[in-house]
Design a protein around this motif. Structure first.
Motif, short mmCIF file in Angstrom:
data_model
loop_
_atom_site.label_atom_id
_atom_site.label_comp_id
_atom_site.label_asym_id
_atom_site.label_seq_id
_atom_site.Cartn_x
_atom_site.Cartn_y
_atom_site.Cartn_z
N ILE A 144 0.49 -1.18 -0.40
CA ILE A 144 -0.48 0.18 -0.53
C ILE A 144 1.33 1.53 0.02
CG2 ILE A 144 -1.82 1.59 1.64
CD1 ILE A 144 -2.50 -1.73 2.47
N LYS A 145 0.43 1.66 -0.84
CA LYS A 145 1.64 3.16 -1.30
C LYS A 145 0.81 4.40 -1.13
CE LYS A 145 4.59 0.98 -3.96
NZ LYS A 145 6.20 1.23 -4.81
N ASP A 180 4.33 1.23 2.93
CA ASP A 180 5.50 1.54 2.26
C ASP A 180 5.75 2.87 2.93
OD1 ASP A 180 7.60 3.01 0.99
OD2 ASP A 180 6.70 2.68 -0.71
N ILE A 181 6.90 1.86 3.56
CA ILE A 181 7.30 3.14 4.81
C ILE A 181 7.83 4.64 5.34
CG2 ILE A 181 8.43 1.46 6.60
CD1 ILE A 181 11.21 2.35 5.61
N GLU A 185 1.65 9.48 3.45
CA GLU A 185 0.27 9.47 3.68
C GLU A 185 0.26 7.61 4.56
OE1 GLU A 185 -2.69 11.01 1.06
OE2 GLU A 185 -1.78 8.75 0.22
N LYS A 186 1.56 7.76 5.47
CA LYS A 186 2.02 6.26 6.51
C LYS A 186 0.72 6.06 7.04
CE LYS A 186 4.86 3.08 7.88
NZ LYS A 186 4.93 3.59 9.98
N GLU A 187 0.08 7.55 7.97
CA GLU A 187 -0.53 7.21 9.20
C GLU A 187 -2.05 6.84 8.89
OE1 GLU A 187 0.00 9.44 12.26
OE2 GLU A 187 1.72 10.04 11.87
N TYR A 242 14.07 -0.70 7.63
CA TYR A 242 14.39 -0.03 8.74
C TYR A 242 15.34 -0.76 9.08
CZ TYR A 242 9.77 2.40 9.63
OH TYR A 242 9.01 3.51 9.51
N SER A 243 17.03 0.15 8.96
CA SER A 243 17.88 -0.78 9.68
C SER A 243 17.76 -1.19 11.09
CB SER A 243 18.80 0.25 10.17
OG SER A 243 18.82 1.45 11.65
N THR A 244 18.07 -2.64 11.25
CA THR A 244 17.66 -3.54 12.28
C THR A 244 17.47 -2.56 13.65
OG1 THR A 244 19.38 -4.77 11.89
CG2 THR A 244 18.61 -5.23 13.83
N ASP A 245 18.87 -1.60 14.08
CA ASP A 245 18.54 -0.70 15.37
C ASP A 245 16.98 0.28 15.35
OD1 ASP A 245 20.89 -1.52 16.07
OD2 ASP A 245 21.99 0.39 15.54
N ALA A 246 16.92 0.74 14.29
CA ALA A 246 15.71 1.81 13.94
C ALA A 246 14.21 0.79 14.36
CB ALA A 246 15.41 2.76 12.58
#
Length: 294
Positions: A144-145, A180-181, A185-187, A242-246
């Motif tokens: 979903i974009k 899609d991160i 309009e992610k939220e 996202y990276s592992t930490d994030a």
């Protein structure tokens, strides 16, 4: 259905490892692992190399049932062997880890702000083979974009329609409508998606139970209602780039949500590492993802 595996996935402590990069994403996964395109001549050699990578991960002492509940496999991985056993059998019997299978054939072109799944004409045959290979459940991904209600409804309709086919075959579907991160309009997408998912979950029969694999929401605990829904066995989160930490930090903000990371699990592994170095890096990733999940 294997009741012991069902209980492990529903109530166990740990996360689901995603080892299911397929045709399109395999070169990227290999490059991240330090294997460049000039090191294989064709698709067959490419898949041999990616199976070697997955075998190295799965047979590592760091890849164990103390931290990992299940693992999602690519179709070719299911049909190949590790130490003389089919991969699913090796995971279940040698490692005590529940095997899942990616069944989608990739994404269609974007329409109405979403990418639906491509047709799966031989799904029944794949599910039959999955049962023969002792696979517990399946996974299929849409994307979903943008916050287009029609597009989001279409994605969820398709996911549950195929999900019912998978349930009828005696397997547990992981429904994965990824947001899609990078969507502006992610939220809004997540709000629409949650409501759609609840509507479909409410329509399932008492003996129809599914899992959900979702992007970690921007608003912490947005998906708590889904996690607590009686038809949901477990809600797992994808790392989504996202990276592992994030990914771990975002995951910790969401009660009851556990990881199903792919890139974040293997990002620091390299083909040129000694077994000692490789196992140490994998153990570090596994433990950090486990901590974020529990």
């Amino acid at each position: 259905m294997n009741q012991q595996q069902f209980e492990k996935i529903k109530n166990g402590k740990g996360f689901i490892a995603a080892l299911d990069q397929s045709g399109g994403s395999t070169p990227k996964a290999l490059a991240l692992y330090g294997v460049e395109k000039d090191q294989y001549a064709n698709e067959e050699e490419m898949f041999d190399l990616v199976h070697e990578m997955r075998t190295r991960i799965i047979t590592s002492p760091a890849f164990n049932a103390d931290h990992i509940l299940g693992a999602i496999l690519f179709e070719q991985t299911m049909d190949r062997e590790i130490e003389g056993m089919y991969t699913g059998d090796y995971l279940a019997e040698k490692k005590g880890i529940v095997p899942f299978l990616k069944v989608d054939k990739g994404l269609a072109d974007e329409q109405e702000g979403v990418q639906m799944m491509k047709p799966m004409p031989d799904l029944d045959e794949t599910l039959k083979r999955a049962n023969e290979r002792n696979i517990f459940g399946t996974k299929m991904r849409s994307v979903i974009k943008s916050a287009n209600p029609e597009g989001i409804t279409a994605v969820v309709n398709q996911q549950f329609e195929i999900g019912r086919q998978i349930l009828a075959a005696g397997l547990v579907p992981i429904i994965e409508p990824e947001v899609d991160i990078n969507s502006p309009e992610k939220e809004k997408c997540e709000e629409y998606l949650k409501n759609e998912l609840i509507t479909h979950l409410n329509s399932l029969n008492d003996d129809e139970n599914v899992m959900l694999k979702l992007t970690i929401p921007s608003e912490a605990n947005l998906y708590k209602e889904l996690i607590d829904h009686p038809r949901v066995i477990r809600v797992v989160a994808l790392s989504g780039g996202y990276s592992t930490d994030a990914a771990n930090e975002k995951l910790k903000e969401n009660d009851g949500l556990i990881a199903s990371f792919s890139r974040a699990l293997s990002q620091d592994l390299n083909v040129n590492q000694s077994d000692e170095e490789f196992n140490a890096e994998l153990e570090k990733a596994v433990k950090s993802i486990y901590e974020a999940s529990v």
